[in-house]
Write an enzyme that holds these catalytic residues in place. Sequence first.
Site, PDB file in Angstrom:
ATOM      1  N   HIS A  18     -37.833   2.448  33.650  1.00 26.30           N
ATOM      2  CA  HIS A  18     -36.893   3.379  34.284  1.00 26.30           C
ATOM      3  C   HIS A  18     -36.299   4.329  33.227  1.00 26.30           C
ATOM      4  O   HIS A  18     -36.181   5.537  33.453  1.00 26.30           O
ATOM      5  CB  HIS A  18     -35.746   2.611  34.960  1.00 26.30           C
ATOM      6  CG  HIS A  18     -36.166   1.702  36.065  1.00 26.30           C
ATOM      7  ND1 HIS A  18     -35.817   0.367  36.132  1.00 26.30           N
ATOM      8  CD2 HIS A  18     -36.928   1.935  37.175  1.00 26.30           C
ATOM      9  CE1 HIS A  18     -36.316  -0.173  37.232  1.00 26.30           C
ATOM     10  NE2 HIS A  18     -37.001   0.746  37.881  1.00 26.30           N
ATOM     11  N   LYS A  42     -34.011  -5.812  51.042  1.00 23.28           N
ATOM     12  CA  LYS A  42     -34.254  -6.711  49.902  1.00 23.28           C
ATOM     13  C   LYS A  42     -32.938  -7.316  49.428  1.00 23.28           C
ATOM     14  O   LYS A  42     -31.959  -6.599  49.240  1.00 23.28           O
ATOM     15  CB  LYS A  42     -34.815  -5.908  48.711  1.00 23.28           C
ATOM     16  CG  LYS A  42     -36.291  -5.662  48.729  1.00 23.28           C
ATOM     17  CD  LYS A  42     -36.760  -5.275  47.325  1.00 23.28           C
ATOM     18  CE  LYS A  42     -37.190  -3.832  47.225  1.00 23.28           C
ATOM     19  NZ  LYS A  42     -37.516  -3.364  45.887  1.00 23.28           N
ATOM     20  N   ARG A  91     -46.244   4.474  37.603  1.00 18.09           N
ATOM     21  CA  ARG A  91     -46.903   3.690  36.559  1.00 18.09           C
ATOM     22  C   ARG A  91     -48.409   3.730  36.689  1.00 18.09           C
ATOM     23  O   ARG A  91     -49.134   3.645  35.717  1.00 18.09           O
ATOM     24  CB  ARG A  91     -46.478   2.212  36.662  1.00 18.09           C
ATOM     25  CG  ARG A  91     -45.088   1.936  36.224  1.00 18.09           C
ATOM     26  CD  ARG A  91     -44.647   0.579  36.680  1.00 18.09           C
ATOM     27  NE  ARG A  91     -44.383   0.606  38.119  1.00 18.09           N
ATOM     28  CZ  ARG A  91     -43.661  -0.285  38.753  1.00 18.09           C
ATOM     29  NH1 ARG A  91     -43.164  -1.315  38.103  1.00 18.09           N
ATOM     30  NH2 ARG A  91     -43.444  -0.183  40.045  1.00 18.09           N
ATOM     31  N   SER A 129     -39.629  -4.538  37.478  1.00 16.60           N
ATOM     32  CA  SER A 129     -38.357  -5.269  37.642  1.00 16.60           C
ATOM     33  C   SER A 129     -38.571  -6.658  38.242  1.00 16.60           C
ATOM     34  O   SER A 129     -37.877  -7.607  37.880  1.00 16.60           O
ATOM     35  CB  SER A 129     -37.398  -4.502  38.560  1.00 16.60           C
ATOM     36  OG  SER A 129     -36.922  -3.354  37.939  1.00 16.60           O
TER      37      SER A 129
END
Length: 153
Positions: A18, A42, A91, A129
Amino acid sequence: MKRKAVFPGSFDPFTLGHASIVQKAIPLFDEIIIAVGKNSTKQSTFSLDQRIDWIEEVYAGSSQIRVEAFAGLTVDFCLLNECNIILRGLRNPNDFQYESAIAHMNSALKPSIETVFLLCDPSYSAINSSIVREIFKNGGDVSQFIPDKMTIK
Ligand code: ADP
C-alpha cells in the site's frame, strides 16, 4: 484546481505494498485521502481506530496525505470530499481483473469518477494483507511486510 485522489481500502493492516502505491501517487496528486473502510461484509482483524492510527503514524508530517474512516459507497465518499479520482493498486493480472470490475461498477454509478491504477513496486507484489494477518495471528514476525513506523504487537 487541486488534484485530489481517494485511496480506499480495508488496510487490515496497511502494508509496504500500500505504501508503495501512495509513494508513487505523491508526485501525481496534490492531496491523497487514504480512506479506511468500515467493511460491511468483511470482519476486520484490526479495529478501525488501530488501522487509522498506523497509517497516520506512517504519514505524520506529510501535509499531502489525509487519513479518514469511511462507510458506504466509495463514490459517495469521493463526492463528499469533492474528489473525482479513485486510486487503486495492482500487483498482478488477478488484481486487474477484480479491480477493473469494481472500477466499471463505480463508473456506472457515477460517470464523473475515474479510477486510476498504479502498479506496485515488483518487490512488494507478493505482499497481501490477508497473509500478513495470518502470519500475525500465528505469532510470526510481520515487520518486513509493513512500514518501519508501524509497530504491530
Ligand atoms: P480492499 O479490501 O478494498 O481490497 P485492501 O486494503 O486489500 O482493500 O487493498 C487496497 C488497495 O491496495 C487495492 O487496490 C489493492 O489491490 C491494493 N493493494 C493491496 N496490496 C497491495 C500490494 N502489495 N501492492 C500494491 N497494491 C496493493
